[in-house]
Design a protein around this motif. Structure first.
Motif, PDB file in Angstrom:
ATOM      1  N   VAL A   1       0.856  -1.193   0.000  1.00  8.93           N
ATOM      2  CA  VAL A   1       0.000   0.000   0.000  1.00  8.93           C
ATOM      3  C   VAL A   1       0.888   1.238   0.000  1.00  8.93           C
ATOM      4  CG1 VAL A   1      -1.746   1.303   1.265  1.00  8.93           C
ATOM      5  CG2 VAL A   1      -1.837  -1.207   1.215  1.00  8.93           C
ATOM      6  N   TYR A   2       0.634   2.141  -0.936  1.00 10.06           N
ATOM      7  CA  TYR A   2       1.422   3.361  -1.035  1.00 10.06           C
ATOM      8  C   TYR A   2       0.838   4.446  -0.131  1.00 10.06           C
ATOM      9  CZ  TYR A   2       3.363   1.361  -5.335  1.00 10.06           C
ATOM     10  OH  TYR A   2       3.986   0.549  -6.246  1.00 10.06           O
ATOM     11  N   PRO A   3       1.634   5.077   0.748  1.00  9.24           N
ATOM     12  CA  PRO A   3       1.158   6.293   1.423  1.00  9.24           C
ATOM     13  C   PRO A   3       0.790   7.342   0.377  1.00  9.24           C
ATOM     14  CG  PRO A   3       3.185   5.486   2.432  1.00  9.24           C
ATOM     15  CD  PRO A   3       2.995   4.695   1.171  1.00  9.24           C
ATOM     16  N   LEU A   4      -0.113   8.243   0.725  1.00 12.17           N
ATOM     17  CA  LEU A   4      -0.666   9.167  -0.269  1.00 12.17           C
ATOM     18  C   LEU A   4       0.386   9.965  -1.047  1.00 12.17           C
ATOM     19  CD1 LEU A   4      -3.933  10.575   1.370  1.00 12.17           C
ATOM     20  CD2 LEU A   4      -3.675   8.828  -0.397  1.00 12.17           C
ATOM     21  N   PRO A   5       1.372  10.602  -0.394  1.00 12.74           N
ATOM     22  CA  PRO A   5       2.360  11.350  -1.188  1.00 12.74           C
ATOM     23  C   PRO A   5       3.121  10.465  -2.170  1.00 12.74           C
ATOM     24  CG  PRO A   5       2.473  11.995   1.109  1.00 12.74           C
ATOM     25  CD  PRO A   5       1.603  10.782   1.049  1.00 12.74           C
ATOM     26  N   THR A   6       3.455   9.249  -1.743  1.00 14.59           N
ATOM     27  CA  THR A   6       4.143   8.315  -2.630  1.00 14.59           C
ATOM     28  C   THR A   6       3.228   7.859  -3.754  1.00 14.59           C
ATOM     29  OG1 THR A   6       5.384   7.528  -0.702  1.00 14.59           O
ATOM     30  CG2 THR A   6       5.518   6.206  -2.700  1.00 14.59           C
ATOM     31  N   LEU A   7       1.950   7.660  -3.434  1.00 11.05           N
ATOM     32  CA  LEU A   7       0.975   7.264  -4.456  1.00 11.05           C
ATOM     33  C   LEU A   7       0.867   8.317  -5.551  1.00 11.05           C
ATOM     34  CD1 LEU A   7      -1.263   5.371  -5.483  1.00 11.05           C
ATOM     35  CD2 LEU A   7      -2.865   6.625  -4.015  1.00 11.05           C
ATOM     36  N   ILE A   8       0.856   9.586  -5.149  1.00  7.17           N
ATOM     37  CA  ILE A   8       0.776  10.677  -6.140  1.00  7.17           C
ATOM     38  C   ILE A   8       2.007  10.658  -7.035  1.00  7.17           C
ATOM     39  CG2 ILE A   8       0.728  13.181  -6.420  1.00  7.17           C
ATOM     40  CD1 ILE A   8      -0.782  13.267  -3.713  1.00  7.17           C
ATOM     41  N   TRP A   9       3.181  10.513  -6.436  1.00  9.98           N
ATOM     42  CA  TRP A   9       4.428  10.472  -7.209  1.00  9.98           C
ATOM     43  C   TRP A   9       4.463   9.248  -8.135  1.00  9.98           C
ATOM     44  CZ3 TRP A   9       8.275  13.171  -8.974  1.00  9.98           C
ATOM     45  CH2 TRP A   9       9.436  12.529  -9.409  1.00  9.98           C
ATOM     46  N   TYR A  10       4.096   8.098  -7.607  1.00 13.57           N
ATOM     47  CA  TYR A  10       4.090   6.864  -8.395  1.00 13.57           C
ATOM     48  C   TYR A  10       3.111   6.980  -9.574  1.00 13.57           C
ATOM     49  CZ  TYR A  10       3.032   2.005  -9.589  1.00 13.57           C
ATOM     50  OH  TYR A  10       2.811   0.829 -10.273  1.00 13.57           O
ATOM     51  N   SER A  11       1.925   7.519  -9.319  1.00  7.28           N
ATOM     52  CA  SER A  11       0.920   7.660 -10.378  1.00  7.28           C
ATOM     53  C   SER A  11       1.394   8.604 -11.468  1.00  7.28           C
ATOM     54  CB  SER A  11      -0.394   8.171  -9.780  1.00  7.28           C
ATOM     55  OG  SER A  11      -0.867   7.301  -8.785  1.00  7.28           O
ATOM     56  N   TYR A  12       2.036   9.681 -11.061  1.00  9.63           N
ATOM     57  CA  TYR A  12       2.549  10.643 -12.048  1.00  9.63           C
ATOM     58  C   TYR A  12       3.655  10.021 -12.897  1.00  9.63           C
ATOM     59  CZ  TYR A  12       4.926  14.720 -13.947  1.00  9.63           C
ATOM     60  OH  TYR A  12       5.532  15.608 -14.794  1.00  9.63           O
ATOM     61  N   GLU A  13       4.555   9.281 -12.261  1.00  5.16           N
ATOM     62  CA  GLU A  13       5.687   8.676 -12.968  1.00  5.16           C
ATOM     63  C   GLU A  13       5.238   7.569 -13.915  1.00  5.16           C
ATOM     64  OE1 GLU A  13       9.598   8.955 -12.446  1.00  5.16           O
ATOM     65  OE2 GLU A  13       8.489  10.827 -12.706  1.00  5.16           O
ATOM     66  N   VAL A  14       4.266   6.781 -13.496  1.00  4.09           N
ATOM     67  CA  VAL A  14       3.895   5.584 -14.258  1.00  4.09           C
ATOM     68  C   VAL A  14       2.719   5.840 -15.204  1.00  4.09           C
ATOM     69  CG1 VAL A  14       3.083   3.194 -14.063  1.00  4.09           C
ATOM     70  CG2 VAL A  14       4.780   4.083 -12.451  1.00  4.09           C
TER      71      VAL A  14
END
Length: 270
Positions: free
Chosen positions: A219-232
């Motif tokens: 499970v990605y914490p929210l800030p990491t989720l935002i970064w991961y979604s933007y990158e991928v």
């Protein structure tokens, strides 16, 4: 008394700084509005919000449990000089350290090369406890500073009364000072909580995702989720997650203002 027209000279500064601070967030909400519903309904966002809120809540509670007596001791001069200045400086040092260094420091602390063998076994990497540790380090200095200011403003005469009635210093702290400042302490809790959920630099190194079966599996914490979604996946998906996270942050700010702005401190000895 005549009107002072010069007071309007402050208006341009207020407008300019407000524009500089709020315009980027307003544009983000405007562009991400159409993606909000999908973001709030996304299992990835819901799981990320749960793990982020849980970690931030535990860290904020730990900050209060350890920070309240520490801030009170510093405020009331219960720590001998010059040790009080040394402790005060050490407690605020995380504010000046890049948070990537905080994450890297925690990672090294529990790695096989750690100079403290017993700490190597702590489950901090990619776990909820690592998230709590990172949140605690980045939020505690801010919360302790705010709590200390609250205690500095409390009239010590009430504490002297408690001491004369037979209370110990700890009894005065728990039965007099804390009840007098309960609203401000709730506000400090929310301040630490809000600072935690916005953290990125340390958790992206230590807890890029959370693995605590059976509750959390990658499970990605929210800030990491935002970064991961933007990158991928690109900007549209990240916009939705970012806008939804921003709304949560705004709600926290409103809660802090409502709590801290309501009424004066009341004193009850019993």
């Amino acid at each position: 008394m005549g009107l002072d027209g010069s007071k309007y000279a402050f208006v341009p500064f207020i407008l300019l700084i407000s524009l500089m601070l709020l315009l980027p967030m307003a544009v983000l909400l405007y562009e991400g509005y159409n993606h909000l519903l999908n973001a709030f309904m996304s299992p990835l966002f819901i799981e990320g919000a749960v793990v982020t809120i849980l970690g931030a809540s535990i860290a904020a509670a730990l900050t209060l449990a350890l920070g309240l007596p520490t801030a009170y001791a510093i405020s009331r001069g219960l720590i001998p000089k010059p040790l009080d200045s040394v402790i005060g400086g050490l407690l605020t040092s995380p504010l000046t350290i890049p948070h990537t260094i905080v994450g890297l420091s925690l990672l090294i602390l529990v790695s096989p090369i750690s100079p403290i063998p017993i700490i190597r076994k702590l489950p901090l990497v990619d776990t909820i406890w690592g998230l709590v540790a990172a949140y605690f380090i980045v939020s505690a200095p801010i919360a302790i500073g705010a709590i200390r200011q609250v205690f500095d403003e409390v009239d010590p005469v009430y504490e002297y009364v408690g001491l004369t009635l037979g209370l110990s210093q700890w009894g005065v702290f728990t039965r007099v000072v804390i009840p007098m400042t309960r609203k401000e302490l709730v506000s400090s809790f929310l301040l630490a909580w809000g600072r935690s959920i916005s953290e990125f630099g340390s958790i992206v190194i230590l807890t890029y995702y959370i693995i605590n079966p059976p509750f959390f599996n990658y499970v990605y914490p929210l800030p990491t989720l935002i970064w991961y979604s933007y990158e991928v996946y690109g900007l549209p998906l990240a916009l939705g997650y970012a806008s939804a996270s921003l709304i949560i942050s705004i709600i926290i700010i409103v809660l802090i203002e409502l709590i801290s702005g309501g009424g004066r401190m009341e004193f009850k000895l019993w």
